[in-house]
Design an enzyme around this catalytic site. Structure first.
Site, PDB file in Angstrom:
ATOM      1  N   ASP A 166       0.796  -1.243   0.000  1.00 39.19           N
ATOM      2  CA  ASP A 166       0.000   0.000   0.000  1.00 39.19           C
ATOM      3  C   ASP A 166       0.820   1.280   0.000  1.00 39.19           C
ATOM      4  OD1 ASP A 166       0.758   0.042   2.712  1.00 39.19           O
ATOM      5  OD2 ASP A 166      -1.212   0.712   3.398  1.00 39.19           O
ATOM      6  N   GLU A 415       4.974 -10.326   5.024  1.00 35.62           N
ATOM      7  CA  GLU A 415       3.714 -10.922   4.570  1.00 35.62           C
ATOM      8  C   GLU A 415       3.805 -11.667   3.250  1.00 35.62           C
ATOM      9  OE1 GLU A 415       0.541  -8.075   4.790  1.00 35.62           O
ATOM     10  OE2 GLU A 415       0.644  -8.017   6.971  1.00 35.62           O
ATOM     11  N   TYR A 471      -5.178  -8.229  11.746  1.00 32.65           N
ATOM     12  CA  TYR A 471      -6.108  -7.094  11.648  1.00 32.65           C
ATOM     13  C   TYR A 471      -7.565  -7.408  12.001  1.00 32.65           C
ATOM     14  CZ  TYR A 471      -2.425  -4.113   9.895  1.00 32.65           C
ATOM     15  OH  TYR A 471      -1.278  -3.361   9.796  1.00 32.65           O
ATOM     16  N   GLU A 509       2.179  -5.955  13.572  1.00 29.30           N
ATOM     17  CA  GLU A 509       1.181  -5.041  12.965  1.00 29.30           C
ATOM     18  C   GLU A 509      -0.195  -5.367  13.516  1.00 29.30           C
ATOM     19  OE1 GLU A 509       0.906  -4.450   8.716  1.00 29.30           O
ATOM     20  OE2 GLU A 509       3.085  -4.552   8.488  1.00 29.30           O
TER      21      GLU A 509
HETATM   22  C1  GCB Z   1      -0.247  -4.833   6.138  1.00 29.53           C
HETATM   23  C2  GCB Z   1       1.008  -4.383   5.494  1.00 29.53           C
HETATM   24  C3  GCB Z   1       1.226  -2.902   5.634  1.00 29.53           C
HETATM   25  C4  GCB Z   1      -0.081  -2.161   5.400  1.00 29.53           C
HETATM   26  C5  GCB Z   1      -1.070  -2.612   6.457  1.00 29.53           C
HETATM   27  C6  GCB Z   1      -2.445  -1.949   6.316  1.00 29.53           C
HETATM   28  O1  GCB Z   1      -0.454  -5.963   6.445  1.00 29.53           O
HETATM   29  O2  GCB Z   1       2.128  -5.080   5.966  1.00 29.53           O
HETATM   30  O3  GCB Z   1       2.197  -2.504   4.713  1.00 29.53           O
HETATM   31  O4  GCB Z   1       0.068  -0.781   5.432  1.00 29.53           O
HETATM   32  O5  GCB Z   1      -1.257  -3.980   6.359  1.00 29.53           O
HETATM   33  O6  GCB Z   1      -2.707  -0.977   6.989  1.00 29.53           O
HETATM   34  O7  GCB Z   1      -3.239  -2.435   5.521  1.00 29.53           O
END
Ligand code: GCB
Length: 600
Positions: A166, A415, A471, A509
Site C-alpha cells: 500500500d 507478509e 487485523y 502489525e
Molecule cells: C499490512 C502491510 C502494511 C499495510 C497494512 C495496512 O499488512 O504489511 O504494509 O500498510 O497492512 O494498513 O493495511
C-alpha cells in the site's frame, strides 16, 4: 552484492563531501535519453532537490505519478588534491534502479531502491575541473523485483505503478549522494562481535583491506576517549574489563579505530561507534545481555510531506522524540532498510531495530489493494530472478548494518504468501543461504500475514521468532463484531500455546485507520475512540499469553499510499498524524507502555 558499504567519513586519510542540493532533473517520457545522448547532458532539465522523492513537488498528476525512466545530473568540481586516491560516488538510495555516467562514461548500474551503492569513478574523473555526473533512473515495479508489483500501460500509453503493497511508490534520489576519496590501499570492511564473561567482554573483530601489503592495528576507546583495549592484525580479540554494556534505552558506545600502516606510515584510518552487547532467543524470551526484553514500539515508514520517502534528519529527530515520549524501545524498518542515520540514532538512544529487506508484496492477494489476483505468489515464473535480487539485497543489508548494536533481528520478508506448499522451497533456500551472513548470528524472521496462521502457514519452521501481522477489528470482524475478532485471535494463539513450538511471538502489525478529530460516543470505525478500543482489545490478548514478547502497532504515523477505495489520502493507522501530532490513542498507549516494567 556490494563490496564496499562503510559509511563515508572525512579524516586525515579519507574525504567525504555530500552532493545534496539542487540537481538537474528530467522525465524521459519516450525512453529516448540513451539514444539522444542524455548521458552527456540533459536537454531541457528542471531543478530537483536531493535528497527527495520527486513526486509530491508537482502540481500535475502525470508528473506525480510518473513511472518509467527519469534522469538526474549535476556538475561537480573535483579538486586536484584528491589525485592518486580512489574517487567514488556513494548513493544512499536511488529508487529503484540507476545507471551512473561520469563525463559521458558509463560507470555502473544498480538495482534496489533502499540500499547504498558505490560507483568507482576514478577512471572517468577530470581533476581540478567540473565533472558531469548523470544518472539514468527507473521506478517501474515488477514481479521479479523488490518491492514487488506490476507496471501497467494505460490506454493513453502512460505507464502506471501497480504495487502489491500500500505505501506510495515514492521515487528518486531519496538519500544523500556522497563524493568520496579513499586511499588505494584502504579499509574495506570490519566486523565487531561481542561476548560477555563475568565482568569482562571480548570484542572479536575482523578487518578487510583492499590490498594485502599493510599492517592493521585497532584501538577501542570509551565515551571519555580513554583507550580500553588495543589489537594488532586483521582479526583479533579485544578484552574490555568492566565494560559499560549497550542496553535497551541505556546505550553506551565505544569508538573502534582501525589504522592501516605501511613502513610505519599511516595509510588509512576508519573509526566507528560500536556497542558491547549480546542478543539471543532462549525459549520464548528475547534476551539482550542475557536479560529478557519486551518490545514496545512501532512499524514505521520513511514518509513525510513534500519530500516523500526522502531521509530527513529533522523528521527522524521528531520521530525519535515521539517514540521516547511513548515509552517505546524498538521499531521495525517496515518495509525496507532505512537511511543509515536512523541506525546511528537508534545506537545512541538504545532502541532495538528489526531490520527489514524490501521483500514486500510477495503475495498476489496483496494486490487486492488494487483488485486482487488469485494465484500463489511462489508458483510464478518470476521467482528465480526475484530470488537472486532478494538474496543480493539481504546480503547488502546485513553487510551494511551488521555492526549496529541496535539491530536485533533481520526480517527477510513482509507478509509473503506462505499458505501454499509452493513457498517452502523458496524459504528453505533463503534461510539456508542467509544463515552465515551475519557474524553476530542475529535471529532471522519474517512477518506472517492474516491468511498465514498457525493452521495455514507452511513456513512456520523457518523463523527464529515470529512476527504476526493481524487485523481483526479492522479488515474483518470490525465495529460491533470486534468481540468475535478477539475470540478468533485467542483461538489462534491457543493453538500456538498448545503446540510444541517454544519461540517468542511479537505482534508486528495491528491497528485501525483513524481520522484525527473524528469523535463519536459510542465509537464508530475511523473515530479516535475506536482506535483506542481496538488497541485495548489487542492489549488484553497480549497480556494473556506469556510467549508474546512484544507489541508494535501499525503505524507510528499516518503515511501516503496508493489511491484506492480503502484509503482516504493515505493510511491513517498512525498513532500520530502525518505531521507527527498525537491522536488520542497515543496518550492511552503511552500510559500502558510507561507502566510496563522494562525487564518484564
Ligand atoms: C499490512 C502491510 C502494511 C499495510 C497494512 C495496512 O499488512 O504489511 O504494509 O500498510 O497492512 O494498513 O493495511
Amino acid at each position: 552484492m556490494e563490496k564496499e558499504l562503510l559509511y563515508p567519513l572525512t579524516n586525515q586519510c579519507r574525504f567525504d563531501q555530500k552532493l545534496d542540493g539542487l540537481w538537474d532533473f528530467e522525465f524521459d517520457r519516450e525512453s529516448q535519453g540513451g539514444a539522444q545522448h542524455w548521458t552527456q547532458q540533459l536537454p531541457d532539465p528542471i531543478k530537483m532537490p536531493v535528497p527527495a522523492s520527486f513526486n509530491d513537488f508537482f502540481t500535475d498528476k502525470d508528473s506525480r505519478e510518473f513511472t518509467g525512466d527519469f534522469w538526474y545530473a549535476k556538475r561537480v568540481f573535483i579538486p586536484g588534491s584528491l589525485r592518486g586516491q580512489l574517487i567514488g560516488l556513494r548513493f544512499g538510495a536511488a529508487t529503484h534502479r540507476a545507471t551512473v555516467y561520469v563525463n559521458g562514461q558509463e560507470i555502473r548500474s544498480h538495482e534496489g531502491g533502499f540500499l547504498p551503492f558505490l560507483a568507482d569513478i576514478t577512471s572517468a574523473v577530470k581533476f581540478d575541473a567540473e565533472n558531469e555526473i548523470v544518472l539514468k533512473m527507473n521506478n517501474e515495479l515488477h514481479r521479479d523485483a523488490l518491492p514487488a508489483g506490476d507496471t501497467a500501460v494505460l490506454k493513453n500509453g502512460k505507464k502506471m505503478a501497480k504495487p502489491f503493497f500500500d505505501f506510495y511508490n515514492y521515487s528518486g534520489l531519496n538519500r544523500s549522494v556522497h563524493l568520496i576519496a579513499t586511499p588505494q590501499n584502504h579499509v574495506v570492511d570490519y566486523t565487531a562481535v561481542s561476548t560477555l564473561q563475568d565482568d569482562a567482554a571480548t570484542v572479536h573483530y575482523t578487518v578487510t583491506t583492499s590490498q594485502a601489503a599493510a599492517s592493521v592495528s585497532v584501538t577501542l576507546r570509551d565515551e571519555k576517549g580513554q583507550v580500553v583495549a588495543t589489537g594488532n592484525g586483521r582479526t583479533g580479540d579485544l578484552v574490555v574489563q568492566h565494560p559499560l554494556l549497550w542496553n535497551v534505552r541505556d546505550a553506551h558506545l565505544y569508538t573502534l579505530t582501525i589504522q592501516l600502516k605501511a613502513n610505519d606510515q599511516l595509510i588509512d584510518e576508519y573509526s566507528d561507534e560500536i556497542g558491547i552487547r549480546t542478543i539471543a532467543i532462549a525459549g520464548h524470551q528475547i534476551l539482550v545481555n542475557g536479560q529478557p526484553v519486551y518490545l514496545k514500539g512501532f512499524g514505521r515508514h520513511e514518509d513525510s510531506i513534500y519530500a516523500g520517502r526522502a531521509f530527513d534528519l529533522n523528521v527522524e529527530m521528531r520521530d525519535f522524540e515521539l517514540m521516547k515520549w511513548m515509552g517505546a524501545n524498538s521499531f521495525r524498518t517496515s518495509h525496507y532498510p532505512y537511511d543509515e542515520e536512523v541506525y546511528r540514532f537508534a545506537d545512541r538512544e538504545g532502541f532495538l531495530i528489526i531490520d527489514e529487506v524490501p521483500a514486500v508484496g510477495f503475495k498476489m492477494a496483496a494486490a487486492s489493494f488494487l483488485g486482487g489476483l488469485d494465484q500463489s505468489f511462489f508458483d510464478g515464473d518470476w521467482t528465480e530472478e526475484l530470488y537472486k535480487k532478494h538474496l543480493d539485497q539481504i546480503t547488502d543489508m546485513v553487510h551494511r548494518d551488521k555492526n549496529h548494536p541496535s539491530v536485533l533481528a533481520w526480517s527477510l520478508l513482509n507478509e509473503p504468501d506462505t499458505s501454499s506448499e509452493s513457498a517452502v522451497p523458496y524459504f528453505e533456500k533463503l534461510f539456508a543461504d542467509t544463515k552465515a551472513l551475519d557474524p553476530d548470528q542475529r535471529p532471522r524472521t519474517f512477518t506472517l500475514n492474516e491468511d498465514d496462521t498457525f493452521d495455514t502457514s507452511y513456513c512456520k519452521q523457518f523463523p527464529d521468532f515470529y512476527l504476526l501481522n493481524r487485523y481483526p477489528g479492522w479488515y474483518h470482524k470490525w465495529g460491533y463484531e470486534i468481540s468475535d475478532g478477539e475470540a478468533g485471535l485467542r483461538a489462534e494463539l491457543d493453538k500456538w500455546a498448545a503446540s510444541d513450538i517454544d519461540k517468542p511471538i511479537v505482534f508486528s502489525e495491528y491497528g485501525a485507520d483513524t481520522q484525527p478529530g473524528l469523535h463519536k460516543l459510542p465509537s464508530v470505525m475511523w473515530s479516535e475512540e475506536y482506535q483506542i478500543e481496538l488497541l485495548q482489545m489487542f492489549n488484553r490478548v497480549f497480556d494473556s499469553y506469556d510467549f508474546i514478547r512484544g507489541e508494535q502497532p501499525w503505524n507510528l504515523a499516518d503515511f501516503q499510499t496508493v489511491e484506492g477505495n480503502m484509503r482516504v489520502n493515505g493510511n491513517k493507522k498512525g498513532l500520530f498524524t502525518r505531521d507527527r501530532q498525537p491522536k488520542a490513542a497515543a496518550f492511552y498507549l503511552r500510559k500502558r507502555w510507561l507502566d510496563i516494567d522494562p525487564n518484564f
